[in-house]
Design a protein around this motif. Structure first.
Motif, PDB file in Angstrom:
ATOM      1  N   GLY A 138       0.813  -1.206   0.000  1.00  0.00           N
ATOM      2  CA  GLY A 138       0.000   0.000   0.000  1.00  0.00           C
ATOM      3  C   GLY A 138       0.849   1.259   0.000  1.00  0.00           C
ATOM      4  N   ARG A 139       1.881   1.272   0.830  1.00  0.00           N
ATOM      5  CA  ARG A 139       2.780   2.427   0.871  1.00  0.00           C
ATOM      6  C   ARG A 139       3.531   2.549  -0.451  1.00  0.00           C
ATOM      7  N   LEU A 140       3.893   1.422  -1.042  1.00  0.00           N
ATOM      8  CA  LEU A 140       4.610   1.450  -2.318  1.00  0.00           C
ATOM      9  C   LEU A 140       3.739   2.068  -3.407  1.00  0.00           C
ATOM     10  N   ARG A 141       2.478   1.693  -3.444  1.00  0.00           N
ATOM     11  CA  ARG A 141       1.557   2.286  -4.428  1.00  0.00           C
ATOM     12  C   ARG A 141       1.408   3.784  -4.183  1.00  0.00           C
ATOM     13  N   PHE A 142       1.330   4.173  -2.918  1.00  0.00           N
ATOM     14  CA  PHE A 142       1.208   5.598  -2.602  1.00  0.00           C
ATOM     15  C   PHE A 142       2.448   6.361  -3.040  1.00  0.00           C
ATOM     16  N   GLU A 143       3.638   5.866  -2.723  1.00  0.00           N
ATOM     17  CA  GLU A 143       4.884   6.570  -3.020  1.00  0.00           C
ATOM     18  C   GLU A 143       5.068   6.790  -4.521  1.00  0.00           C
ATOM     19  N   THR A 144       4.743   5.791  -5.310  1.00  0.00           N
ATOM     20  CA  THR A 144       4.910   5.920  -6.758  1.00  0.00           C
ATOM     21  C   THR A 144       3.763   6.698  -7.382  1.00  0.00           C
ATOM     22  N   GLY A 145       2.542   6.387  -6.977  1.00  0.00           N
ATOM     23  CA  GLY A 145       1.380   7.043  -7.561  1.00  0.00           C
ATOM     24  C   GLY A 145       1.252   8.497  -7.167  1.00  0.00           C
ATOM     25  N   ARG A 146       1.503   8.822  -5.897  1.00  0.00           N
ATOM     26  CA  ARG A 146       1.392  10.209  -5.454  1.00  0.00           C
ATOM     27  C   ARG A 146       2.447  11.080  -6.122  1.00  0.00           C
ATOM     28  N   CYS A 147       3.643  10.559  -6.231  1.00  0.00           N
ATOM     29  CA  CYS A 147       4.711  11.297  -6.914  1.00  0.00           C
ATOM     30  C   CYS A 147       4.295  11.616  -8.356  1.00  0.00           C
ATOM     31  N   ARG A 148       3.809  10.639  -9.061  1.00  0.00           N
ATOM     32  CA  ARG A 148       3.425  10.855 -10.461  1.00  0.00           C
ATOM     33  C   ARG A 148       2.240  11.815 -10.558  1.00  0.00           C
ATOM     34  N   GLU A 149       1.281  11.696  -9.642  1.00  0.00           N
ATOM     35  CA  GLU A 149       0.109  12.573  -9.646  1.00  0.00           C
ATOM     36  C   GLU A 149       0.519  14.036  -9.439  1.00  0.00           C
ATOM     37  N   ILE A 150       1.396  14.282  -8.490  1.00  0.00           N
ATOM     38  CA  ILE A 150       1.835  15.648  -8.206  1.00  0.00           C
ATOM     39  C   ILE A 150       2.606  16.221  -9.381  1.00  0.00           C
ATOM     40  N   LEU A 151       3.526  15.448  -9.943  1.00  0.00           N
ATOM     41  CA  LEU A 151       4.306  15.931 -11.080  1.00  0.00           C
ATOM     42  C   LEU A 151       3.401  16.279 -12.256  1.00  0.00           C
ATOM     43  N   ALA A 152       2.438  15.424 -12.538  1.00  0.00           N
ATOM     44  CA  ALA A 152       1.531  15.702 -13.647  1.00  0.00           C
ATOM     45  C   ALA A 152       0.723  16.970 -13.397  1.00  0.00           C
ATOM     46  N   GLY A 153       0.273  17.163 -12.157  1.00  0.00           N
ATOM     47  CA  GLY A 153      -0.506  18.337 -11.845  1.00  0.00           C
ATOM     48  C   GLY A 153       0.298  19.623 -11.904  1.00  0.00           C
ATOM     49  N   GLU A 154       1.541  19.580 -11.453  1.00  0.00           N
ATOM     50  CA  GLU A 154       2.371  20.778 -11.418  1.00  0.00           C
ATOM     51  C   GLU A 154       2.970  21.135 -12.777  1.00  0.00           C
ATOM     52  N   LEU A 155       3.250  20.125 -13.581  1.00  0.00           N
ATOM     53  CA  LEU A 155       3.945  20.360 -14.853  1.00  0.00           C
ATOM     54  C   LEU A 155       3.033  20.277 -16.069  1.00  0.00           C
ATOM     55  N   GLY A 156       1.832  19.727 -15.892  1.00  0.00           N
ATOM     56  CA  GLY A 156       0.904  19.635 -17.003  1.00  0.00           C
ATOM     57  C   GLY A 156       1.222  18.530 -17.990  1.00  0.00           C
ATOM     58  N   THR A 157       2.113  17.633 -17.617  1.00  0.00           N
ATOM     59  CA  THR A 157       2.450  16.499 -18.486  1.00  0.00           C
ATOM     60  C   THR A 157       2.797  15.307 -17.623  1.00  0.00           C
ATOM     61  N   GLU A 158       2.449  14.118 -18.084  1.00  0.00           N
ATOM     62  CA  GLU A 158       2.687  12.910 -17.310  1.00  0.00           C
ATOM     63  C   GLU A 158       4.172  12.538 -17.335  1.00  0.00           C
ATOM     64  N   PRO A 159       4.813  12.360 -16.185  1.00  0.00           N
ATOM     65  CA  PRO A 159       6.201  11.908 -16.183  1.00  0.00           C
ATOM     66  C   PRO A 159       6.286  10.444 -16.616  1.00  0.00           C
ATOM     67  N   VAL A 160       7.348  10.092 -17.303  1.00  0.00           N
ATOM     68  CA  VAL A 160       7.467   8.722 -17.827  1.00  0.00           C
ATOM     69  C   VAL A 160       8.688   7.992 -17.286  1.00  0.00           C
ATOM     70  N   SER A 161       9.595   8.705 -16.608  1.00  0.00           N
ATOM     71  CA  SER A 161      10.818   8.084 -16.114  1.00  0.00           C
ATOM     72  C   SER A 161      10.882   8.170 -14.592  1.00  0.00           C
ATOM     73  N   PHE A 162      11.559   7.201 -13.995  1.00  0.00           N
ATOM     74  CA  PHE A 162      11.625   7.087 -12.537  1.00  0.00           C
ATOM     75  C   PHE A 162      13.037   6.673 -12.144  1.00  0.00           C
ATOM     76  N   ALA A 163      13.479   7.107 -10.971  1.00  0.00           N
ATOM     77  CA  ALA A 163      14.739   6.623 -10.398  1.00  0.00           C
ATOM     78  C   ALA A 163      14.452   6.126  -8.991  1.00  0.00           C
ATOM     79  N   TYR A 164      14.985   4.946  -8.660  1.00  0.00           N
ATOM     80  CA  TYR A 164      14.727   4.340  -7.353  1.00  0.00           C
ATOM     81  C   TYR A 164      15.504   5.067  -6.256  1.00  0.00           C
ATOM     82  N   PRO A 165      14.840   5.534  -5.189  1.00  0.00           N
ATOM     83  CA  PRO A 165      15.586   6.130  -4.075  1.00  0.00           C
ATOM     84  C   PRO A 165      16.613   5.159  -3.514  1.00  0.00           C
TER      85      PRO A 165
END
Length: 269
Positions: A138-165
């Protein structure tokens, strides 16, 4: 793989930082040797589709979202017309989603948008920067999904690349990153990225404050990687055993859900 670019970084980020003068010299070396930086998205798309890449492609990536990327790195990138990818942890950036846990001075959202407008690809690096292979589903889904949701909202485009902390991933983590909508992801590994690694396990080479210009030149040419990172790899192998044991114990206690847990990268990122 860069992190902070700063004259006086915080103690927590110093080892993985570079001085602005060092970054300037390193970018000049790339230009002098005929390298052409590409974004993570362009590299992955080329390897998927067979589209051509420039003669000497290289990725320039920044993890976490430190303010010096805008202040010091952006003018140098612009001078050389270099592409780059910035991976941000959205709860560390200054602004509406800041949870106050960032280890140093971070970018704000206006600066992130300026970087994006200048041609820098903005990718995800989780929301709060946890060790993704050690948290529950559940936390894993939140960490990845929330990050992508915020980036899309702030930048107006869906991010497609990720780097593992921290560079850590596992089969479960890679599946979650893909399910969140990211099309490719970078680890650490301190080795050159290869098409055969697959789009969710591409490796990178760490640039540190102690990386001199001669060593940097060898690293970008793919020479001396084993020697330069022998200590890192020994630590990574040992820590991988610790991490598997830690997760197995957590599963046994019922603290996290079960499932296969693969190897991770070096403790960076």
């Amino acid at each position: 793989m860069y992190h902070a670019v700063a004259h006086r970084p915080a103690p927590a980020t110093r080892a993985l930082s570079v001085a602005p003068e060092a970054f300037t010299a390193q970018m000049a070396l790339l230009g002098a040797r005929g390298f052409t930086p590409v974004t993570t998205a362009r590299l992955a798309d080329a390897w998927r589709t067979g589209k051509p890449l420039p003669e000497r492609p290289v990725l320039i990536t920044f993890d976490d979202g430190y303010a010096g990327v805008h202040r010091y790195a952006l003018p140098v990138l612009a001078e050389h017309a270099f592409a780059a990818t910035l991976f941000v942890s959205t709860a560390w950036l200054r602004g509406a989603y800041d949870e106050g846990a960032a280890p140093d001075t971070m970018l704000d959202w206006d600066q992130v948008r300026e970087l994006a407008a200048a041609g820098t690809e903005i990718g995800g690096h989780s929301h709060t920067h946890p060790q993704l292979d050690q948290i529950d589903d559940g936390r894993l889904r939140f960490e990845t999904g929330r990050c992508r949701e915020i980036l899309a909202g702030e930048l107006g485009t869906e991010p497609v690349s990720f780097a593992y902390p921290f560079g850590y991933s596992s089969r479960r983590v890679r599946h979650a990153v893909r399910a969140a909508g990211f099309r490719q992801a970078l680890a650490v590994g301190n080795a050159a990225a290869r098409r055969g690694q697959g789009p969710y396990a591409l490796t990178r080479v760490t640039v540190r404050r102690t990386t001199g210009i001669e060593e940097f030149g060898r690293l970008v040419e793919g020479r001396g990687l084993t020697r330069s990172f022998a200590g890192d790899r020994a630590l990574t192998r040992g820590y991988a055993l610790v991490r598997r044991a830690r997760r197995a114990a957590a599963v046994a206690r019922g603290a996290v859900p079960g499932g296969r847990n693969g190897g991770g990268g070096a403790p960076d990122g």
